[in-house]
Design a protein around this motif. Structure first.
Motif, PDB file in Angstrom:
ATOM      1  N   ILE B  56      23.457  -1.591 142.588  1.00  0.00           N
ATOM      2  CA  ILE B  56      22.456  -1.413 141.538  1.00  0.00           C
ATOM      3  C   ILE B  56      21.134  -2.010 141.995  1.00  0.00           C
ATOM      4  O   ILE B  56      21.071  -3.187 142.373  1.00  0.00           O
ATOM      5  CB  ILE B  56      22.911  -2.042 140.213  1.00  0.00           C
ATOM      6  CG1 ILE B  56      24.324  -1.549 139.894  1.00  0.00           C
ATOM      7  CG2 ILE B  56      21.955  -1.624 139.093  1.00  0.00           C
ATOM      8  CD1 ILE B  56      24.823  -1.922 138.543  1.00  0.00           C
ATOM      9  N   GLN B  59      14.767  -1.896 139.270  1.00  0.00           N
ATOM     10  CA  GLN B  59      13.854  -0.818 138.874  1.00  0.00           C
ATOM     11  C   GLN B  59      12.401  -1.275 138.955  1.00  0.00           C
ATOM     12  O   GLN B  59      11.498  -0.449 138.957  1.00  0.00           O
ATOM     13  CB  GLN B  59      14.155  -0.384 137.428  1.00  0.00           C
ATOM     14  CG  GLN B  59      15.563   0.104 137.218  1.00  0.00           C
ATOM     15  CD  GLN B  59      15.862   1.316 138.057  1.00  0.00           C
ATOM     16  OE1 GLN B  59      15.265   2.362 137.887  1.00  0.00           O
ATOM     17  NE2 GLN B  59      16.765   1.169 139.034  1.00  0.00           N
ATOM     18  N   LEU B 183      20.202  -8.025 135.834  1.00  0.00           N
ATOM     19  CA  LEU B 183      20.060  -6.577 135.677  1.00  0.00           C
ATOM     20  C   LEU B 183      19.046  -6.253 134.588  1.00  0.00           C
ATOM     21  O   LEU B 183      18.167  -5.401 134.766  1.00  0.00           O
ATOM     22  CB  LEU B 183      21.420  -5.954 135.345  1.00  0.00           C
ATOM     23  CG  LEU B 183      22.443  -5.944 136.488  1.00  0.00           C
ATOM     24  CD1 LEU B 183      23.832  -5.593 135.971  1.00  0.00           C
ATOM     25  CD2 LEU B 183      22.013  -4.962 137.581  1.00  0.00           C
ATOM     26  N   LEU B 188      16.722  -2.615 133.817  1.00  0.00           N
ATOM     27  CA  LEU B 188      17.888  -1.754 133.603  1.00  0.00           C
ATOM     28  C   LEU B 188      18.467  -1.997 132.228  1.00  0.00           C
ATOM     29  O   LEU B 188      18.604  -3.145 131.804  1.00  0.00           O
ATOM     30  CB  LEU B 188      18.956  -2.077 134.654  1.00  0.00           C
ATOM     31  CG  LEU B 188      18.650  -1.558 136.051  1.00  0.00           C
ATOM     32  CD1 LEU B 188      19.305  -2.446 137.094  1.00  0.00           C
ATOM     33  CD2 LEU B 188      19.135  -0.120 136.195  1.00  0.00           C
ATOM     34  N   ILE B 191      24.043   1.003 133.104  1.00  0.00           N
ATOM     35  CA  ILE B 191      24.494   1.086 134.503  1.00  0.00           C
ATOM     36  C   ILE B 191      25.835   1.822 134.559  1.00  0.00           C
ATOM     37  O   ILE B 191      26.534   1.940 133.543  1.00  0.00           O
ATOM     38  CB  ILE B 191      24.685  -0.312 135.152  1.00  0.00           C
ATOM     39  CG1 ILE B 191      25.617  -1.188 134.291  1.00  0.00           C
ATOM     40  CG2 ILE B 191      23.349  -0.991 135.379  1.00  0.00           C
ATOM     41  CD1 ILE B 191      26.031  -2.475 134.987  1.00  0.00           C
TER      42      ILE B 191
END
Lengths: 424, 424
Positions: B56, B59, B183, B188, B191
């Protein structure tokens, strides 16, 4: 502009009023000593990760009879002394006993006799050992024994696993799979445990958003704390985020308290200038500030109060500082309430990859990354400051705790670290 | 009476056909390589203890702008070189910036100017460091700076925590609280993770009862396994207990399989004589025995088959032997299916309190109790045999794995043990 208050005065005067970590822990202990957590009775089968509210004693001997530990022949051990493949001793087979054979039909064996027994089967009266099938040869009536057995060899003795009345699980033990199974084996199907502790989390901060957006700052501290609460086998309750407004904070705290055993607030706490959360708390009648400000790094502004008799922790708005506050103070409180032992992280010794310095008088919790180089563990400090940096938690797998009176460590020194995750 | 089959032949012939542990693991890997576990998309907030189905990536940069790490004055670091309490450098304060201040209204600062900035606030253009309030004095218009700062001192730089596109959490990582927070911080909110693996447990044994009673043997192995499954972050499904009847076992396996990803059976397995579970499995069309019997202690009769493409493990009916089978083989399979790393127990070195011997060619998993004597860890072996004794699990806190080619260890030897629980 009130920032002129925060002059050099800060380091000299306020610093002296901060509590040491041990002093803060003592104050917590004293302040929660009268809180009684309810117990509930639950099925042992559903007791995984609960904490017994009392020592739990075996209701029965386990096994509750001498039973065979193998498939073989129950014998009188004296009968087979000196047996060997070249000199087998021959016994008469008089019965066959299974694990589910009823005790009432067991016949005693006499000298010169043997009983077939399967694993888990009760020994017949007089038998005191079992010869494994592999060490015998059977002709349908008589068995040749090729190997002697000592008294009670291959036998699980009555009470050998747990004896009636002995402690199977101590009060306050985290029930793991094997405890649960052991409790069932001793004849228990219900036990008294502490109910789940309810821990609420309330964030403060006008700048915080629940989801990421370009201008705001996403609140990562609340979900971090909610998850840490879950991992401590408590029930996590999310009370959202309130703006930096004393009245709004006060109102939300009063609303949250009846639903929780412990309340955690994040942000709005500093040691000095603006201090909205402690102001809000102190404006509640009967509230009592236990401490505010600890000589700990990160997490200096951590505080604790009793409001309506319930512990309220003022944690930093910064994720890593709130993590330290949770690890050091909140876990301690949770464990006091349910009489549980702190689940210590395993400790290993590792060589520091670089020098680490910190002010004397402050206890530091440094995130480190431990990895193996040859046969040796190396600990790489990730940051001594940087209480906002989550990467120090995601990249690290251990904590190095540096005591108040230690200035730091040199590169290459061997230190003891607590493993939070597995070694890479 | 078929027990004559189990003569001395057993040790010599059948033993040779048993698989080594590593060989069994290789066979498992090969046999499950085509199984694809579904992925699901979930909210990051609910992702605790799931396993990402892909690496992951961040972003956004975190922080996504240079921000102040403290409350203080944003300055051009060059302007305050040489400042001290006796020789303060005076700057004009031109604006005040909060953590939630809109970027659009930020004014650049010029030489000789400073901006008040609060923790988390963006630095104004041209500023490259922050002087803490404690090191200043403000008169309402001008600020005296008492201490120099180096470039980017007290600043969290753009991308310093996570840079856009970098890996925040690797595929197959167990999501812990800090991963979840990290995260969220990188922008995010959903996920892709593997769905929970469903693991069923089916016991066999006519002598077994679900609750304790005097004549029966309470089935502790099933609740042990169900709890171990839960602790591995899988969904545990209880398929009850069937009597020692091939057809009943077969029917129940066929009934359970569509509801699970992995099926565990307990009991009814032996290497040699009666072997109802493997007989039942082999009677199912298309089933394939992968191995049966491993040179492992405890847990020799452990086996594995593929039935309708799904792994079925034949575990011992004895709790400690089933525990070993679970630890060694089932966990391995679970981790293969969800691409997760085995969560290794931390290892420490400890001195053996007594001699331990085992047959060469067998890999042994010995439960030990580790405790500290002075500065040294001592490991007390609880039992090498005794696969029925739960107390070896409740009293032990570590595992000593003895390799196949090792005969054992002497009293006083230092060995490496895996900590399952905390050190007493």
């Amino acid at each position: 502009m009130s920032q002129s208050d925060n002059s050099l005065f800060f380091r000299t005067e306020i610093f002296k009023t901060l509590k040491g970590v041990d002093e803060a822990l003592s104050l917590i202990k004293l302040s929660v000593k009268d809180i009684v957590l309810d117990c509930i009775e639950i099925d042992v089968k559903n007791s995984l990760h609960y904490f017994p509210a009392e020592d739990i004693l075996a209701q029965q001997d386990v096994p509750n009879f001498d039973r065979s530990a193998v498939d073989g022949y129950a014998v009188i051990s004296n009968d087979v002394i000196g047996s060997s493949p070249t000199n087998p001793i021959v016994l008469k087979v008089v019965q066959k006993i299974y694990a589910d054979t009823n005790f009432d039909i067991l016949k005693p064996i006499n000298h010169g006799e043997a009983s077939i027994v399967y694993t888990g089967a009760p020994l017949p009266p007089n038998a005191d050992a079992v010869v494994m099938f592999e060490d015998t040869k059977f002709d349908g009536l008589m068995v040749q024994v090729f190997r002697p057995v000592s008294p009670y060899q291959n036998v699980s003795r009555k009470g050998e696993d747990f004896s009636k009345g002995s402690i199977v699980v101590e009060k306050g033990t985290l029930i793991r799979p094997w405890h649960l199974a052991a409790l069932l084996s001793t004849g228990l199907d219900k036990i008294r445990v502490y109910r789940r502790i309810k821990v609420g989390v309330l964030s403060t901060g006008s700048e915080l958003t629940e989801k990421y957006n370009v201008s705001g700052i996403v609140n990562t501290t609340k979900p971090l704390l909610l998850s840490l609460v879950s991992e401590e086998f408590c029930e996590a309750k999310d009370f959202g985020t309130v703006p930096d407004d004393r009245e709004a904070i006060r109102e939300k705290i009063l609303q949250a308290l009846p639903e929780v055993d412990i309340l955690l607030t994040t942000g709005g706490t500093s040691v000095g200038a603006t201090d909205l959360v402690s102001d809000a708390i102190l404006s509640i009648k009967g509230s009592k500030l236990i401490f505010h400000g600890v000589r700990v790094r990160p997490g200096r502004p951590t505080g604790m109060a009793l409001v309506n008799g319930k512990p309220v922790f003022m944690l930093s708005g910064y994720p890593v500082a709130s993590f330290t506050g949770f690890e050091v103070f909140v876990k301690y409180t949770i464990n006091l309430l349910r009489s549980s032992r702190q689940l210590d992280y395993p400790k290993i010794r590792a060589r520091l990859s670089r020098r680490l310095a910190k002010p004397v008088g402050v206890k530091a919790y440094v995130r480190v990354k431990v990895f193996k180089v040859g046969e040796e563990y190396v600990a790489e400090p990730l940051r001594l400051t940087g209480s906002g940096l989550l990467s120090t938690l995601t990249r690290g797998n251990a904590l190095l705790v540096i005591d108040e009176n230690v200035e730091g460590y040199d590169e290459g020194e061997v230190v003891e670290v607590q493993l939070i995750g597995g070694v890479v």
